[in-house]
Design a protein around this motif. Structure first.
Motif, short mmCIF file in Angstrom:
data_model
loop_
_atom_site.label_atom_id
_atom_site.label_comp_id
_atom_site.label_asym_id
_atom_site.label_seq_id
_atom_site.Cartn_x
_atom_site.Cartn_y
_atom_site.Cartn_z
N ASP A 11 49.53 47.08 42.23
CA ASP A 11 48.21 47.30 42.45
C ASP A 11 47.92 48.58 43.21
O ASP A 11 48.51 48.94 43.74
CB ASP A 11 47.56 46.11 43.25
CG ASP A 11 46.13 45.89 42.49
OD1 ASP A 11 45.52 46.40 41.96
OD2 ASP A 11 45.48 44.77 43.01
N SER A 57 35.69 46.29 39.56
CA SER A 57 36.85 46.12 38.72
C SER A 57 37.06 44.66 38.48
O SER A 57 36.82 43.75 39.04
CB SER A 57 38.21 46.63 39.89
OG SER A 57 38.38 45.91 41.00
N GLU A 58 38.17 44.92 37.48
CA GLU A 58 38.61 43.62 36.81
C GLU A 58 40.18 43.63 36.63
O GLU A 58 40.56 44.61 36.19
CB GLU A 58 37.79 43.39 35.47
CG GLU A 58 38.27 41.99 34.73
CD GLU A 58 37.80 41.81 33.15
OE1 GLU A 58 36.70 41.38 33.22
OE2 GLU A 58 38.19 42.65 32.41
N HIS A 59 40.74 42.49 37.17
CA HIS A 59 42.36 42.64 37.07
C HIS A 59 42.66 41.67 35.99
O HIS A 59 42.29 40.77 35.61
CB HIS A 59 42.70 42.20 38.58
CG HIS A 59 44.29 42.35 38.66
ND1 HIS A 59 45.32 41.21 38.15
CD2 HIS A 59 45.09 43.36 38.90
CE1 HIS A 59 46.42 41.48 38.20
NE2 HIS A 59 46.59 42.82 38.72
N ASP A 65 47.05 45.59 35.68
CA ASP A 65 46.25 46.61 35.69
C ASP A 65 44.77 46.38 36.05
O ASP A 65 44.46 45.06 35.86
CB ASP A 65 46.51 47.58 34.66
CG ASP A 65 46.01 49.03 34.62
OD1 ASP A 65 45.85 49.33 36.07
OD2 ASP A 65 45.93 49.67 33.78
N ARG A 66 44.29 47.35 36.38
CA ARG A 66 42.64 47.12 36.56
C ARG A 66 42.02 47.82 35.52
O ARG A 66 42.34 49.14 35.22
CB ARG A 66 42.18 47.39 38.09
CG ARG A 66 42.74 46.46 38.99
CD ARG A 66 42.22 46.89 40.38
NE ARG A 66 42.89 45.81 41.34
CZ ARG A 66 42.28 44.62 41.46
NH1 ARG A 66 41.19 44.13 40.86
NH2 ARG A 66 42.74 43.67 42.41
N ARG A 67 40.66 47.62 35.42
CA ARG A 67 39.57 48.46 34.57
C ARG A 67 38.42 48.62 35.67
O ARG A 67 38.40 47.45 36.41
CB ARG A 67 39.13 48.17 33.38
CG ARG A 67 38.71 46.59 32.96
CD ARG A 67 38.76 46.52 31.62
NE ARG A 67 38.05 45.05 31.41
CZ ARG A 67 37.42 44.87 30.23
NH1 ARG A 67 37.65 45.58 29.14
NH2 ARG A 67 36.86 43.66 30.10
N TYR A 68 37.62 49.66 35.59
CA TYR A 68 36.56 49.75 36.65
C TYR A 68 35.35 50.07 35.68
O TYR A 68 35.04 50.88 34.55
CB TYR A 68 36.96 50.99 37.38
CG TYR A 68 38.27 50.81 38.29
CD1 TYR A 68 38.06 50.34 39.45
CD2 TYR A 68 39.43 51.08 37.81
CE1 TYR A 68 39.22 49.91 40.00
CE2 TYR A 68 40.63 50.85 38.31
CZ TYR A 68 40.69 50.24 39.74
OH TYR A 68 41.39 50.20 40.27
#
Length: 123
Positions: A11, A57-59, A65-68
């Protein structure tokens, strides 16, 4: 803003520099769509005259991984002496002048209310 990746947790830890300003208003705030896909590069172009006021953010455990998404707001100056051009007061020279809204014969709409910054980061 800067980030560091932790290989153990797979992370990223982010650090944001926050600033305070006087004589400005934030308005026309909008949340972007996702600025990256999982395991993809992130692309964010903040338009001139806008600032970032928040991040969501979402994990994904599957992708690790994350997106934002980012909250962006337009920045305008507030002139301390601005008033409405149709009053007996001096001419309004600012595009987002709160004093214009208080003028009895104003044809200028008031700026949107200031929203609290949205900052939400999930680890």
């Amino acid at each position: 803003m800067i980030s560091e990746h932790d290989d153990t947790t797979e992370d990223r830890r982010w650090k944001f520099y926050c600033c305070g300003f006087s004589n400005i208003i934030l308005h026309s705030c909008e949340l972007t769509g996702w600025t990256n896909s999982f395991d993809g590069n992130q692309y964010l172009n903040v338009p001139s005259g806008y600032v970032i006021t928040g991040v969501i953010s979402e994990h994904s455990n599957y992708y690790e991984d994350r997106r934002y998404k980012y909250n962006l707001c337009k920045v305008d100056k507030v002139c301390p002496t601005c008033t409405c051009p149709t009053c007996t007061c001096p001419k309004c020279t600012c595009p987002a002048c709160p004093a214009c809204a208080t003028c009895p014969t104003s044809t200028t709409s008031s700026p949107p209310p200031q929203r609290e910054p949205v900052i939400e980061i999930h680890d």
